[in-house]
Design an enzyme around this catalytic site. Structure first.
Site, short mmCIF file in Angstrom:
data_model
loop_
_atom_site.label_atom_id
_atom_site.label_comp_id
_atom_site.label_asym_id
_atom_site.label_seq_id
_atom_site.Cartn_x
_atom_site.Cartn_y
_atom_site.Cartn_z
CD GLU A 140 39.25 48.84 8.49
OE1 GLU A 140 38.75 49.95 8.78
OE2 GLU A 140 39.32 47.89 9.30
CB SER B 171 103.84 48.92 27.76
OG SER B 171 104.60 49.06 28.93
#
Length: 883
Positions: free
Chosen positions: A84, A492
């Site tokens: 860059e 139950s």
């Protein structure tokens, strides 16, 4: 004349200069305050860790891990500088030579049609990315240039580079080099190779252009260009450059492993909790570090056990047919039939061009459940005893010729045939789309996503730390969490709390309770006549056997004798039911119309049931479920800690000896002896009762099945005792008191089929999970509190053994409640009058029994006696007959 021309040129130049000055003056008006960069605190990824420190999730709008410049390796910095801005450390914010070079190239590109070059320095990119927009205008470029020069004067070069390397977008959801290193290679920065660092350096020009999957060749070309620049600039040797260019470009998606996929419901529950407590901005932008309670080993085991259990149920109920059907034209079918048994083998080179549309159509088919190992397949040939399938189909595989071909397993052909008998549309034909899974035999297993759903939750019973939670078959297909959000009847599984109330009421596990027909006249004149699951009556039966065998009529009698207000109190105190889910009544008389709640007719969540059962194994203490141990902000400061107990000596020097003692500030909500008695009785459920399928685990386990009316819900909730490793499995950690709940049912309640009970559906899932969780863990009996007396009694009568005793068990008693030899006839609870002086009084006229323990028949009501006395509120009928 010449003088006039020169004057004209000078005037024009002056006008242009004035215009340029004016334009620049206009452009730089309102420039952002570059000093804001000194206070730069970018959005940072929030990371979620499991209890063992492994990463399980990330939350971010911009996935970023901020790294100071000192911690960024030179190799990474040099890759970006080479790609860059190689003169970064020499220029003052604008690279005039680079600008001139780019200008010349761009003028030439007008005529050649080549792509124009940029000349922005790293400083200019910082100005653009952090202070300006990305508009491609001259005005923005002017602002960018002026800002770059001001930034250069205000900050050091290293600070500018630090801002850049932490802010730049590099694709794959990653902002900054640290997040990119993790997202592409699952590595920290200091472990990147030259080739990997160069690839990251290649990305600022356009991450999508160099996607390592879709554009791999272009990505490698760009990466190699960066490597060459690194060598030219003297950052690496030519030999290192050549070796790096030979390295393949291989990326990994680090958050797609099994433990991430199967933890999705857990992570989403945690996300909702954090967002509600701190807000979404803090969650997504503030870089929190969240240490969760998740145990990855147990989470994977829970997901596997649940998925196997739901698949087994689904297979019992038949093949429902293919996912979709395609009409394959001759050329496509011919190409498919050329696919060999291995990926890419004999794949026609023209296949991608031959049928791009086919790949696109396949990609629209719903993906298989995550972490299942399933693949989408298409049937290409059908014979009486052979079905051939091409699978691993998507656009990428087609382009690479990576499709596979195999035959379905013979047992699956039978499964399909049975389904096709019910509906011809379920048959397989050329062009049908199915899910398949590779088998070790080389055949393919046929798969289908179950319609039935389920959930499993495992928790540390002493602390409330949720160690594993799976809220459904597949998070991708349904984000609804059935462990925390679904309110269902527990059946139950709720009886354990009724029996706990009975023990506190004065009964013992050996107390005989009448198991005989029960009839209650309701306010509308109808009779409520609940039944046992087997539709049989067993007469006087011990309290223990009533729970082990899940006797409905015994439970109803207990609730009626004690009063439903007492049962509701236990449901509230143990937090099994939310306050708004129970009827509004506060006396035995007012609550008596809701007896079906004693059989689990109320609605609750799996998490509440697990929390309630934790009370039995932890000695009666209240715990609050939690998914979070600790939260730290981006600076490492602890902002939340689940365990709030004070420990002044915990951070001091330790020279051996005993660890610090922490206070136990948990509320005592159930008597410890009662909790142990229920634990012992629930062990009997596994040893002799409705949960015997679990015995094969071979470790001390306790729990209770639950099945609701018409088999709409199946439950098992149970627990193990804290245990140490037995040395048979390497690196196995100790386990705490582990309480686990399993629920199975349809999201829209409907029958799962005759016999699909908690013992058949939920208990095997519990068993499979516990078998894996306890692998390598030493068997450990449940802890017994002080004061409990263990007495050998007749298992059937609850009395001390005698000449007629056929079965003996060791029973747990509260002091001075154990049986004695006094010659008196055994007391039978529910036969005659009530034990409760403040209860419903004499029941002789309400529930009658003859000497045989069976109620005499009455005309019109065989086997029952109609209740007399004052009319009572109607019994809630939503779940009478719940087992």
């Amino acid at each position: 004349m010449l003088r006039k021309v020169l004057i004209g040129v000078a005037a024009a130049a002056a006008v242009l200069a004035l215009a340029l000055v004016g334009f620049i003056g206009f452009a730089v008006q309102g420039l952002p305050n570059y000093e804001e960069l000194a206070k730069y605190e970018p959005p940072v990824t929030t990371r979620v860790y499991a209890g063992d420190g492994s990463l399980i999730a990330e939350f971010a709008r911009e996935q970023r891990v901020f790294v100071p410049i000192e911690a960024i390796p030179d190799r990474v910095k040099n890759a970006f500088l080479s790609a860059e801005d190689k003169g970064f450390y020499e220029h003052g914010g604008i690279d005039l030579q680079g600008l001139a070079r780019a200008t010349a190239v761009n003028i030439l590109s007008i005529f050649t049609g080549d792509r124009m070059q940029g000349a922005s320095t790293i400083t200019q990119q910082v100005a653009k990315n952090m202070l300006l927009t990305s508009d491609r205008t001259i005005t923005r470029k002017v602002k960018e240039a002026f800002l770059a020069q001001r930034i250069e004067k205000a900050f050091t070069k290293d600070r500018i580079l630090e801002l850049y390397l932490n802010e730049i977008y590099l694709g794959q959801r990653a902002y900054g080099v640290a997040a990119a290193a993790l997202n592409y290679f699952n590595k920290p920065l200091d472990e990147l190779t030259i080739a990997q660092a160069a690839y990251l350096g290649a990305l600022p020009k356009g991450p999508a252009n160099y996607n390592p999957v879709r554009n791999k060749e272009r990505a490698i070309t760009r990466r190699n260009w960066v490597i060459d620049r690194m060598a030219e600039n003297g950052f690496i040797t030519p030999e290192e450059a050549e070796a790096a260019k030979k390295e393949d470009l291989v990326v990994t998606d680090r958050l797609q492993g099994a433990q991430f996929v199967v933890s999705a419901h857990f992570v989403e529950e945690l996300r909702r909790s954090i967002a509600a407590q701190y807000g979404e901005k803090k969650l997504y932008d503030d870089g929190l570090s969240i240490r969760s309670t998740l145990d990855p080993r147990l989470q994977v085991a829970a997901a596997r056990a649940l998925r196997i259990g739901l698949d087994q149920y689904d297979r019992r109920h038949g093949w429902r047919g293919p996912i979709d059907r395609f009409d394959l034209d001759g050329d496509v079918l011919a190409a498919l039939t050329q696919i060999g048994p291995k990926a890419g083998a004999d794949a026609p080179a023209s296949f991608s061009a031959l049928d791009k549309e086919f790949g696109k159509r396949m990609e629209k088919i719903a993906e298989p459940p995550g972490a299942s190992g399933w693949e989408k397949g298409v049937v290409i040939a059908v014979a009486p005893k052979k079905v051939s399938v091409v699978y691993q189909i998507d656009a990428t595989s087609i382009a690479r010729g990576a499709l596979k071909r195999a035959d379905l397993a013979p047992e699956d052909l039978d499964w399909v045939a049975q389904g096709a008998k019910r509906d011809k549309k379920r048959a397989l034909a050329v062009g049908t789309i199915i899910y398949v899974q590779e088998m070790k035999t080389g055949k393919l297993a046929l798969r289908q996503v179950p319609d039935v759903e389920g959930a499993i939750l495992a928790m540390d019973a002493q602390t409330g730390r949720v160690l594993a939670m799976v809220g459904g078959y597949s998070f991708d297909q349904s984000q609804y969490n059935r462990a925390t959000q679904a309110r269902r009847q527990p059946g139950s599984a709720f009886k354990s709390f009724v029996y706990a109330a009975a023990l506190d009421y004065g009964l013992t596990p050996a107390t005989l309770v009448e198991d005989a027909p029960f009839a209650l006249k309701q306010a509308d004149g109808t009779m409520w006549t609940p039944e046992n699951y087997t539709k049989e009556f067993f007469g006087a039966t011990t309290l223990r056997q009533g729970l082990e065998k899940s006797r409905n009529l015994m439970t109803i009698r207990l609730a009626y004798e004690m009063g439903m207000d007492r049962v509701f109190k236990y449901g509230r105190d143990l937090d099994v039911y939310a306050p708004d889910s129970l009827p509004k009544c506060d006396t035995a008389e007012a609550c008596s119309g809701f007896l079906s709640y004693a059989l689990g007719a109320g609605e609750t969540t799996l998490m509440r049931m697990v929390k309630g059962y934790a009370t039995f194994v932890n000695g009666g203490k209240r715990v609050e479920p939690t998914f979070i141990d600790r939260i730290q902000d981006r600076t490492g400061k602890t902002v939340y800690k689940h365990d709030q107990r004070a420990c002044p000596t915990c951070n001091g020097p330790w020279a051996g000896g005993a660890p610090p003692e922490l206070p136990d500030n948990r509320a005592q909500i159930l008597d410890p002896i009662t909790a142990y008695q229920i634990t012992s009785m629930l062990e009997g459920v596994v040893d002799r009762g409705t949960g015997t399928v679990i015995k094969t685990v071979g470790k001390p386990l306790a729990g209770k099945t639950g099945t609701t009316n018409d088999y709409k819900d199946a439950w098992f909730v149970g627990f193990s005792s804290a245990s140490q490793p037995d040395g048979t499995v390497k690196n196995r950690d100790p386990l705490p008191d582990l309480v686990v709940g399993v629920w199975v049912g349809f999201d829209k309640p409907k029958s799962m089929g005759e016999g699909e009970s908690g013992g058949r559906l939920a208990a095997p899932i519990f068993r499979d999970f516990m078998a894996e969780a306890l692998d390598g863990i030493a068997p450990t009996p449940f802890r017994r509190p002080s004061g409990v007396r263990i007495v050998r009694v007749d298992a059937n009568t609850g009395l001390l053994p005698g000449p007629e005793t056929t079965s003996i068990i060791e029973e747990a008693f509260r002091p001075d409640t154990e049986p004695v030899r006094d010659g008196a006839a055994p007391f039978v609870f529910g036969q005659g009058s009530s034990m409760n002086p403040n209860g419903l009084g004499d029941l002789a006229g309400l529930i009658t029994s003859d000497d045989s323990g069976m109620a005499p028949p009455v005309p019109g009501q065989p086997g029952t006696t109609p209740a007399t006395g004052p009319a009572r509120p109607p019994v809630q009928q939503g779940a009478d007959g719940i087992y």
